[in-house]
Design a protein around this motif. Structure first.
Motif, PDB file in Angstrom:
ATOM      1  N   ILE A 115       0.871  -1.169   0.000  1.00 51.12           N
ATOM      2  CA  ILE A 115       0.000   0.000   0.000  1.00 51.12           C
ATOM      3  C   ILE A 115       0.909   1.221   0.000  1.00 51.12           C
ATOM      4  O   ILE A 115       1.384   1.669   1.049  1.00 51.12           O
ATOM      5  N   HIS A 117       1.567   5.157  -0.557  1.00 50.82           N
ATOM      6  CA  HIS A 117       0.711   6.329  -0.393  1.00 50.82           C
ATOM      7  C   HIS A 117       0.206   6.801  -1.746  1.00 50.82           C
ATOM      8  O   HIS A 117       0.978   6.970  -2.694  1.00 50.82           O
ATOM      9  N   GLU A 118      -1.086   6.991  -1.825  1.00 51.77           N
ATOM     10  CA  GLU A 118      -1.729   7.298  -3.103  1.00 51.77           C
ATOM     11  C   GLU A 118      -1.305   8.653  -3.673  1.00 51.77           C
ATOM     12  O   GLU A 118      -1.438   8.899  -4.878  1.00 51.77           O
ATOM     13  N   SER A 119      -0.745   9.513  -2.825  1.00 50.08           N
ATOM     14  CA  SER A 119      -0.302  10.831  -3.287  1.00 50.08           C
ATOM     15  C   SER A 119       1.213  10.985  -3.206  1.00 50.08           C
ATOM     16  O   SER A 119       1.725  12.102  -3.109  1.00 50.08           O
ATOM     17  N   SER A 130       5.010   3.865   2.746  1.00 49.07           N
ATOM     18  CA  SER A 130       4.297   2.684   2.241  1.00 49.07           C
ATOM     19  C   SER A 130       4.104   1.678   3.352  1.00 49.07           C
ATOM     20  O   SER A 130       4.868   1.636   4.328  1.00 49.07           O
ATOM     21  N   TRP A 263      -3.514   8.029   8.275  1.00 48.97           N
ATOM     22  CA  TRP A 263      -3.399   7.260   7.030  1.00 48.97           C
ATOM     23  C   TRP A 263      -3.087   5.805   7.335  1.00 48.97           C
ATOM     24  O   TRP A 263      -3.667   4.890   6.728  1.00 48.97           O
ATOM     25  N   ASN A 267      -5.571   2.559   6.512  1.00 51.71           N
ATOM     26  CA  ASN A 267      -5.127   1.520   5.581  1.00 51.71           C
ATOM     27  C   ASN A 267      -4.748   0.205   6.240  1.00 51.71           C
ATOM     28  O   ASN A 267      -4.843  -0.847   5.601  1.00 51.71           O
TER      29      ASN A 267
END
Length: 270
Positions: A115, A117-119, A130, A263, A267
Motif C-alpha cells: 500500500i 501512499h496514493e499521493s 508505504s 493514514w 489503511n
C-alpha cells in the motif's frame, strides 16, 4: 528502476526559499547499481535482539533489485518508504537479523500487498511512506513490533529530541565493503526551518523530520525506509539526505510517522 530525486531547478518563478540549496537524494539512489553494501556512517554495531522491529527488505523488479529497511508495526504489517516500494514487483523480508546474512526467517510478498501512499510524489519527496501486508508472524525476542505514535489531531515535531536510526547502509561515502552487522546511530532532531535552509520549504514540510548530521554520523545508501525510533516509538522512516554525500554534515530527513498516523489507521487498522 531508479528514483533519482533531484529537484527541477528551472522553477524560475518560485521564491528562493522554496528551492533547495543542496539537492536532496534518497539513500536508495546513492550508487549507480543499488546493492546491500555498507552500513550507517560512523554508527555502532547493534547487539542481538536490540532492534527486533528492524527488517531488511530486498526488492526486485524486471529492471533490477535494491535494498531498503523497514519496521514491523503489527504481526502482519511492515512500514517503509514509498521510494522503496515504487516500481517493485516483490520484496523478500528478512526478519530478526543482526548479522545481515542470517535472518531468523524470511517472507516473500508480491506488490499486490503493497500500500504505497496514493499521493506519493517523487519530485518533491511528498508522502514518502508505504505499508507492506505480510503473512502473520509470531513475535519473539528477536522479532517484534515497534509502537506507533498516538492517533491525534496534532503531531509532535520532536524538536531537540535524540532518536535512534538503524540499518545496513554505507559506512562512508567511499565504502565498498559489505557490512556484517546491523548498525545504529543516535541523531538529534532539528527545527524544520533549519532543514529548509538546505532543502527549501517545497521539500521540507510537516510531513518530514530532519536530524543533525554535523558529526558525519548519518543514514546512507541501504538505509532507505528504515526506522527512526524515540523511546520505543517509531517516529520516522529514512527518506532522503544530501546529494553531496552522507558525510557532508547536512541534514538527513525522515518521513514523519506522526503526520501519517491517520493514514496508517485507515489503511492498516492499527
Amino acid at each position: 528502476m531508479k528514483v533519482l530525486v533531484v529537484l527541477v531547478l528551472a522553477l524560475a518563478s518560485a521564491s528562493a526559499g522554496l528551492l533547495p540549496k543542496v539537492a536532496p537524494l534518497h539513500p536508495r539512489d546513492r550508487i549507480s547499481t543499488p546493492s546491500i553494501t555498507g552500513r550507517i556512517t560512523n554508527g555502532k554495531d547493534a547487539v542481538a535482539d536490540q532492534f527486533p522491529y528492524q527488517v531488511g527488505l530486498a526488492f526486485s523488479s524486471s529492471a533490477g533489485s535494491w535494498w531498503c529497511g523497514g519496521s514491523i508495526i503489527d504481526s502482519n504489517w511492515v512500514l517503509t518508504a514509498a521510494h522503496c516500494t515504487d516500481g517493485a514487483a516483490s520484496v523478500t523480508i528478512n526478519y530478526g537479523a543482526t548479522v545481515r546474512t542470517s535472518p531468523k526467517f524470511t517472507q516473500t510478498v508480491a506488490s499486490s500487498d503493497f500500500i504505497q501512499h496514493e499521493s506519493y510524489l517523487a519530485l518533491t519527496i511528498r508522502n514518502d511512506i508505504s505499508l507492506i501486508k505480510t503473512p502473520t508472524i509470531s513475535f519473539s525476542a528477536a522479532v517484534n513490533k515497534i509502537a506507533l505514535p498516538a492517533v491525534s489531531a496534532t503531531y509532535s515535531t520532536y524538536l531537540g529530541k535524540t532518536a535512534v536510526a538503524s540499518g545496513w547502509g554505507l559506512t562512508s561515502d567511499s565504502a565498498t565493503a559489505v557490512a556484517k552487522d546491523l548498525q545504529y546511530v543516535e541523531l538529534t532532531v532539528i527545527a524544520k526551518s533549519v532543514c529548509q535552509d538546505t532543502y527549501g520549504s517545497l521539500i521540507v514540510t510537516d510531513r518530514v523530520i530532519c536530524v543533525d548530521t554535523s558529526s558525519k554520523a548519518s543514514t546512507c545508501q541501504g538505509d532507505s525506509g528504515g526506522p527512526l525510533a524515540l523511546d520505543g516509538t517509531l517516529i520516522g522512516a529514512t527518506s532522503f539526505g544530501s546529494a553531496s554525500g552522507c558525510e557532508a554534515g547536512l541534514p538527513a530527513a525522515f518521513t514523519n510517522v506522526s503526520y501519517f498516523r491517520n493514514w496508517i489507521l485507515t489503511n492498516a487498522g492499527i
